[in-house]
Design a protein around this motif. Structure first.
Motif, short mmCIF file in Angstrom:
data_model
loop_
_atom_site.label_atom_id
_atom_site.label_comp_id
_atom_site.label_asym_id
_atom_site.label_seq_id
_atom_site.Cartn_x
_atom_site.Cartn_y
_atom_site.Cartn_z
N ILE A 98 0.87 -1.25 -0.06
CA ILE A 98 -0.21 0.04 -0.05
C ILE A 98 1.03 1.19 0.06
O ILE A 98 1.77 1.34 0.96
N VAL A 100 0.75 5.65 -0.23
CA VAL A 100 0.01 6.68 -0.27
C VAL A 100 0.61 7.94 -1.05
O VAL A 100 1.88 8.05 -0.82
N GLN A 113 -3.79 10.07 -3.02
CA GLN A 113 -4.16 8.76 -3.71
C GLN A 113 -3.62 7.66 -2.80
O GLN A 113 -2.44 7.85 -2.13
N ILE A 114 -4.40 6.48 -2.88
CA ILE A 114 -3.75 5.12 -2.14
C ILE A 114 -3.60 4.29 -3.32
O ILE A 114 -4.49 3.89 -4.35
N LEU A 116 -2.66 0.62 -4.43
CA LEU A 116 -2.53 -0.99 -4.04
C LEU A 116 -1.90 -1.70 -5.06
O LEU A 116 -2.25 -1.81 -5.89
N GLN A 134 -6.27 10.28 3.31
CA GLN A 134 -5.77 8.80 2.80
C GLN A 134 -4.86 8.13 3.58
O GLN A 134 -4.88 6.93 3.54
N ALA A 135 -4.33 8.85 4.65
CA ALA A 135 -3.24 8.15 5.55
C ALA A 135 -4.23 7.24 6.41
O ALA A 135 -3.71 5.97 6.72
N ALA A 138 -5.62 4.42 4.38
CA ALA A 138 -4.49 3.40 4.16
C ALA A 138 -4.23 2.54 5.39
O ALA A 138 -4.21 1.35 5.19
N ASP A 139 -4.31 3.07 6.49
CA ASP A 139 -3.95 2.08 7.74
C ASP A 139 -5.28 1.31 7.84
O ASP A 139 -4.96 0.10 8.60
N ILE A 141 -7.10 -0.06 5.62
CA ILE A 141 -7.06 -0.90 4.69
C ILE A 141 -5.89 -2.03 5.18
O ILE A 141 -6.16 -3.16 5.00
N ARG A 142 -4.81 -1.56 5.41
CA ARG A 142 -3.77 -2.26 5.99
C ARG A 142 -4.23 -3.44 7.08
O ARG A 142 -3.92 -4.61 7.05
#
Length: 158
Positions: A98, A100, A113-114, A116, A134-135, A138-139, A141-142
């Motif tokens: 992932i 960012v 943007q993210i 993957l 987005q950060a 992203a976390d 999603i992770r």
């Protein structure tokens, strides 16, 4: 004596409780930000007296508003299209990396943007564009990628 018997359900050997888990409601949902249309809006303001740039900008804004992303515990869905709708799904256990990104204009407006990188053959690179916070997303999603991998017993071997 009653001749009716209860049906026997035979589960395949690979089916586990985690794999048969029903899909949950979206944990996170967002639309692609209108910032992606900034140059068209600017051109439309300059040439407002021309009908074509205004109509084109309006179409792009509608198309962007219909482009949504949603995250559940098992997959990411990307829905796009106005007249013909296309839904792409990515299983979370397939996500390998992932990233960012924050292009300048999006960064100024609190978007980004993210990206993957996945092991999916049809979509090896998925970009979630113009996402707020987005950060944090992203976390999120992770965390769900790791949880999904543990539930399904998936390990990555390079």
């Amino acid at each position: 004596m009653d001749d009716q018997t209860e049906p026997v359900v035979i589960e395949p050997p690979f089916a586990s409780a985690a794999a048969m888990q029903p899909e949950s409601a979206p944990i996170w949902k967002a639309t692609e930000g209108q910032i992606v249309n900034a140059r068209w809006i600017f051109l439309s303001l300059i040439g407002f007296w021309l009908l074509l740039p205004v109509l084109w900008t309006a179409w792009r804004m509608i198309r962007t508003a219909c482009h949504t992303y949603s995250l559940t515990t098992q997959r990411i869905r990307e829905r796009s299209g106005v007249l013909a709708v296309q839904v792409d799904e990515l299983e979370l256990y397939r996500v390998k990396d992932i990233a960012v990104l924050q292009p300048l204009v999006q960064r100024l407006l609190g978007r980004g943007q993210i990206v993957l990188l996945t092991s999916d053959r049809s979509t090896p690179r998925v970009v979630l564009n113009a996402i707020p916070a987005q950060a944090k997303v992203a976390d999120l999603i992770r965390a769900h990628v790791e949880q999904c991998r543990v539930q399904k017993g998936v390990r990555e071997i390079d």
